[in-house]
Design a protein around this motif. Structure first.
Motif, PDB file in Angstrom:
ATOM      1  N   TYR A  15     -34.387  -1.303  22.407  1.00 49.42           N
ATOM      2  CA  TYR A  15     -34.627  -2.129  21.121  1.00 49.42           C
ATOM      3  C   TYR A  15     -35.528  -3.101  21.477  1.00 49.42           C
ATOM      4  CZ  TYR A  15     -31.385   1.026  18.772  1.00 49.42           C
ATOM      5  OH  TYR A  15     -30.483   2.394  18.456  1.00 49.42           O
ATOM      6  N   GLY A  16     -36.898  -2.958  22.025  1.00 51.37           N
ATOM      7  CA  GLY A  16     -37.426  -4.252  22.389  1.00 51.37           C
ATOM      8  C   GLY A  16     -37.132  -4.546  23.745  1.00 51.37           C
ATOM      9  N   PRO A  17     -36.822  -5.709  23.909  1.00 54.15           N
ATOM     10  CA  PRO A  17     -36.114  -6.255  25.225  1.00 54.15           C
ATOM     11  C   PRO A  17     -34.668  -5.824  25.492  1.00 54.15           C
ATOM     12  CG  PRO A  17     -35.821  -7.905  23.661  1.00 54.15           C
ATOM     13  CD  PRO A  17     -36.742  -7.028  22.961  1.00 54.15           C
ATOM     14  N   TRP A  18     -33.979  -5.175  24.760  1.00 58.77           N
ATOM     15  CA  TRP A  18     -32.728  -4.756  24.765  1.00 58.77           C
ATOM     16  C   TRP A  18     -32.751  -3.146  25.194  1.00 58.77           C
ATOM     17  CZ3 TRP A  18     -29.237  -8.589  24.594  1.00 58.77           C
ATOM     18  CH2 TRP A  18     -29.586  -9.750  24.071  1.00 58.77           C
ATOM     19  N   LEU A  19     -31.533  -3.018  26.135  1.00 55.90           N
ATOM     20  CA  LEU A  19     -31.200  -1.778  26.324  1.00 55.90           C
ATOM     21  C   LEU A  19     -29.778  -1.465  25.917  1.00 55.90           C
ATOM     22  CD1 LEU A  19     -31.464   1.018  27.588  1.00 55.90           C
ATOM     23  CD2 LEU A  19     -30.831  -0.056  29.808  1.00 55.90           C
ATOM     24  N   VAL A  92     -20.927  -8.772  13.324  1.00 55.93           N
ATOM     25  CA  VAL A  92     -21.278  -8.784  14.828  1.00 55.93           C
ATOM     26  C   VAL A  92     -22.550  -9.453  14.958  1.00 55.93           C
ATOM     27  CG1 VAL A  92     -21.735  -6.969  16.592  1.00 55.93           C
ATOM     28  CG2 VAL A  92     -19.837  -6.779  15.198  1.00 55.93           C
ATOM     29  N   GLN A  93     -23.427  -9.007  14.423  1.00 50.94           N
ATOM     30  CA  GLN A  93     -24.936  -9.594  14.579  1.00 50.94           C
ATOM     31  C   GLN A  93     -24.962 -11.089  14.703  1.00 50.94           C
ATOM     32  OE1 GLN A  93     -26.792  -7.217  11.669  1.00 50.94           O
ATOM     33  NE2 GLN A  93     -26.967  -5.547  12.815  1.00 50.94           N
ATOM     34  N   THR A  94     -24.450 -11.705  13.441  1.00 47.56           N
ATOM     35  CA  THR A  94     -24.403 -13.023  13.365  1.00 47.56           C
ATOM     36  C   THR A  94     -23.636 -13.665  14.329  1.00 47.56           C
ATOM     37  OG1 THR A  94     -24.419 -12.883  10.712  1.00 47.56           O
ATOM     38  CG2 THR A  94     -23.463 -14.831  11.581  1.00 47.56           C
ATOM     39  N   ASN A 120     -35.401 -10.865  19.434  1.00 49.93           N
ATOM     40  CA  ASN A 120     -36.040  -9.737  18.495  1.00 49.93           C
ATOM     41  C   ASN A 120     -35.332  -8.486  18.836  1.00 49.93           C
ATOM     42  OD1 ASN A 120     -37.338  -9.967  20.966  1.00 49.93           O
ATOM     43  ND2 ASN A 120     -38.896  -8.330  20.043  1.00 49.93           N
ATOM     44  N   ALA A 121     -35.026  -7.810  17.556  1.00 52.73           N
ATOM     45  CA  ALA A 121     -34.370  -6.310  17.698  1.00 52.73           C
ATOM     46  C   ALA A 121     -33.024  -6.521  18.147  1.00 52.73           C
ATOM     47  CB  ALA A 121     -35.236  -5.220  18.693  1.00 52.73           C
ATOM     48  N   ALA A 124     -30.528  -4.403  15.532  1.00 50.24           N
ATOM     49  CA  ALA A 124     -30.590  -3.137  15.728  1.00 50.24           C
ATOM     50  C   ALA A 124     -29.954  -2.619  17.072  1.00 50.24           C
ATOM     51  CB  ALA A 124     -31.985  -2.637  15.844  1.00 50.24           C
ATOM     52  N   ALA A 125     -29.885  -3.378  17.960  1.00 51.34           N
ATOM     53  CA  ALA A 125     -29.296  -3.050  19.182  1.00 51.34           C
ATOM     54  C   ALA A 125     -27.822  -3.303  19.237  1.00 51.34           C
ATOM     55  CB  ALA A 125     -29.739  -3.724  20.350  1.00 51.34           C
ATOM     56  N   ALA A 126     -27.330  -4.564  18.415  1.00 48.34           N
ATOM     57  CA  ALA A 126     -26.199  -4.536  18.388  1.00 48.34           C
ATOM     58  C   ALA A 126     -25.346  -3.508  17.443  1.00 48.34           C
ATOM     59  CB  ALA A 126     -25.736  -5.794  17.600  1.00 48.34           C
TER      60      ALA A 126
END
Length: 141
Positions: A15-19, A92-94, A120-121, A124-126
């Motif tokens: 997800y962009g920079p996230w795996l 969770v995201q917050t 960014n992203a 979605a990654a979380a």
């Protein structure tokens, strides 16, 4: 006749920079040592959310190898897996975003040149991380 156990292959998505990755078994036997990881960075600068089978908590951490001189920057917290799973995706995201922003602010003041972790992203990654976590723990709402 005996069989050789092999580790399962991790499945993941960027997800962009996230795996986000999940592995059902590290040792290949009896489904042991499952884990779910949400990460960004490398071995020197790492931002990570991790859960491993047998652990009662989800661990969130940031590590920056060198800040002032030879000092490193570290920040972390743990949350009971059950508590994590009872939160909505938005909660969770917050929470993740708020803690990461606090850590990045501290790193900017502590480190001459902190790594450029990107948010960014993250949402979605979380969400993917939590979905995989639910799958591995058998949690149902």
């Amino acid at each position: 006749m005996s069989a050789v156990a092999t580790a399962s292959i991790p499945t993941g998505k960027n997800y962009g920079p996230w795996l986000v990755a999940g592995i059902s078994s590290v040792d290949g036997a009896n489904g042991g040592d499952a884990s779910v990881i949400l990460a960004q960075g490398d071995e020197h600068n790492d931002l990570e959310v991790r859960w491993s089978e047998g652990s009662a908590s989800v661990n969130v951490s940031m590590y920056i190898d060198k800040c002032m001189g030879e000092e490193s920057f570290e920040a972390s917290y743990s949350m009971a897996t059950d508590e994590w799973l009872q939160m909505t995706d938005k909660e969770v995201q917050t929470q993740l975003r708020a803690n990461i922003l606090i850590w990045l602010d501290r790193a900017k003041r502590t480190c001459a040149s902190p790594p450029a972790f990107k948010l960014n992203a993250l949402d979605a990654a979380a969400k993917d991380f939590t979905g995989r976590l639910r799958g591995f723990t058998g949690y149902s709402e």
